[in-house]
Design a protein around this motif. Structure first.
Motif, PDB file in Angstrom:
ATOM      1  N   UNK A  32      74.894  17.401  29.944  1.00 47.10           N
ATOM      2  CA  UNK A  32      75.701  16.678  30.921  1.00 47.10           C
ATOM      3  C   UNK A  32      75.923  17.413  32.245  1.00 47.10           C
ATOM      4  N   UNK A  33      75.727  18.691  32.289  1.00 53.81           N
ATOM      5  CA  UNK A  33      76.050  19.462  33.498  1.00 53.81           C
ATOM      6  C   UNK A  33      74.836  19.603  34.418  1.00 53.81           C
ATOM      7  N   UNK A  34      73.790  20.227  33.920  1.00 57.59           N
ATOM      8  CA  UNK A  34      72.598  20.470  34.739  1.00 57.59           C
ATOM      9  C   UNK A  34      71.969  19.140  35.168  1.00 57.59           C
ATOM     10  N   UNK A  35      71.950  18.190  34.255  1.00 59.06           N
ATOM     11  CA  UNK A  35      71.343  16.889  34.576  1.00 59.06           C
ATOM     12  C   UNK A  35      72.090  16.202  35.710  1.00 59.06           C
ATOM     13  N   UNK A  36      73.408  16.336  35.745  1.00 59.44           N
ATOM     14  CA  UNK A  36      74.202  15.716  36.817  1.00 59.44           C
ATOM     15  C   UNK A  36      73.919  16.400  38.151  1.00 59.44           C
ATOM     16  N   UNK A  37      73.777  17.714  38.127  1.00 65.02           N
ATOM     17  CA  UNK A  37      73.443  18.450  39.350  1.00 65.02           C
ATOM     18  C   UNK A  37      72.083  18.005  39.876  1.00 65.02           C
ATOM     19  N   UNK A  38      71.118  17.874  38.955  1.00 62.56           N
ATOM     20  CA  UNK A  38      69.785  17.435  39.354  1.00 62.56           C
ATOM     21  C   UNK A  38      69.821  16.014  39.905  1.00 62.56           C
ATOM     22  N   UNK A  39      70.578  15.142  39.257  1.00 59.13           N
ATOM     23  CA  UNK A  39      70.704  13.764  39.735  1.00 59.13           C
ATOM     24  C   UNK A  39      71.230  13.729  41.164  1.00 59.13           C
ATOM     25  N   UNK A  40      72.253  14.505  41.422  1.00 62.53           N
ATOM     26  CA  UNK A  40      72.854  14.520  42.762  1.00 62.53           C
ATOM     27  C   UNK A  40      71.873  15.020  43.819  1.00 62.53           C
ATOM     28  N   UNK A  41      71.231  16.141  43.553  1.00 63.18           N
ATOM     29  CA  UNK A  41      70.304  16.675  44.560  1.00 63.18           C
ATOM     30  C   UNK A  41      69.052  15.812  44.663  1.00 63.18           C
ATOM     31  N   UNK A  42      68.547  15.340  43.536  1.00 66.21           N
ATOM     32  CA  UNK A  42      67.317  14.543  43.541  1.00 66.21           C
ATOM     33  C   UNK A  42      67.449  13.218  44.271  1.00 66.21           C
ATOM     34  N   UNK A  43      68.603  12.593  44.167  1.00 63.83           N
ATOM     35  CA  UNK A  43      68.806  11.323  44.877  1.00 63.83           C
ATOM     36  C   UNK A  43      69.238  11.546  46.321  1.00 63.83           C
ATOM     37  N   UNK A  44      69.790  12.696  46.601  1.00 65.70           N
ATOM     38  CA  UNK A  44      70.236  13.017  47.955  1.00 65.70           C
ATOM     39  C   UNK A  44      69.071  13.224  48.920  1.00 65.70           C
ATOM     40  N   UNK A  45      67.938  13.653  48.406  1.00 68.62           N
ATOM     41  CA  UNK A  45      66.761  13.879  49.257  1.00 68.62           C
ATOM     42  C   UNK A  45      66.429  12.605  50.034  1.00 68.62           C
ATOM     43  N   UNK A  46      66.218  11.529  49.322  1.00 67.98           N
ATOM     44  CA  UNK A  46      65.859  10.262  49.949  1.00 67.98           C
ATOM     45  C   UNK A  46      66.965   9.707  50.827  1.00 67.98           C
ATOM     46  N   UNK A  47      68.215   9.896  50.401  1.00 65.29           N
ATOM     47  CA  UNK A  47      69.342   9.401  51.201  1.00 65.29           C
ATOM     48  C   UNK A  47      69.372  10.086  52.562  1.00 65.29           C
ATOM     49  N   UNK A  48      69.122  11.378  52.583  1.00 67.73           N
ATOM     50  CA  UNK A  48      69.123  12.107  53.852  1.00 67.73           C
ATOM     51  C   UNK A  48      67.900  11.783  54.702  1.00 67.73           C
TER      52      UNK A  48
END
Length: 119
Positions: A32-48
């Motif tokens: 639950x921890x590392x996966x959430x961090x990855x989700x946040x950074x991975x989806x943030x790439x396209x948003x930015x």
């Protein structure tokens, strides 16, 4: 198709993979921890990258791409950590990390191109 459109498409595809990997890690690995961090950074790439496309100036464009670059590199870190801790296998790691590395190269190239044009 220009480089910005390719970057937009590739980063969106990467975000979809980030969501899928997050779901897998949550449901199958109970991580639950590392996966959430990855989700946040991975989806943030396209948003930015999307934000950069609507930048108010070349300087603002570069700033948004720098943020996308940092998020993409962070995503690679989380992927490496998930691989090293056996939450994902080598094949999955290589597939997703290869895509992130390609996006990172395109972002860096775009930043350099815009900076050269600003001079």
């Amino acid at each position: 198709m220009n480089q910005k459109d390719i970057l937009k498409e590739k980063s969106f595809s990467f975000a979809i993979k980030a969501v899928a990997l997050y779901k897998y890690l949550q449901e199958e690995k109970r991580e639950f921890i590392i996966s959430k961090q990855f989700l946040r950074s991975g989806t943030s790439v396209g948003a930015n990258i999307r934000e950069a496309k609507n930048a108010q100036s070349p300087k603002d464009f570069v700033h948004k791409l720098h943020i996308a670059q940092k998020e993409c590199d962070e995503s690679l870190y989380w992927l490496e950590l998930m691989s090293a801790t056996n939450y994902i296998g080598l094949q999955e790691y290589e597939k997703v990390a290869c895509e992130a590395s390609e996006i990172l190269r395109i972002i860096k190239s775009s930043i350099l191109t815009v900076k050269q044009k600003m001079k």
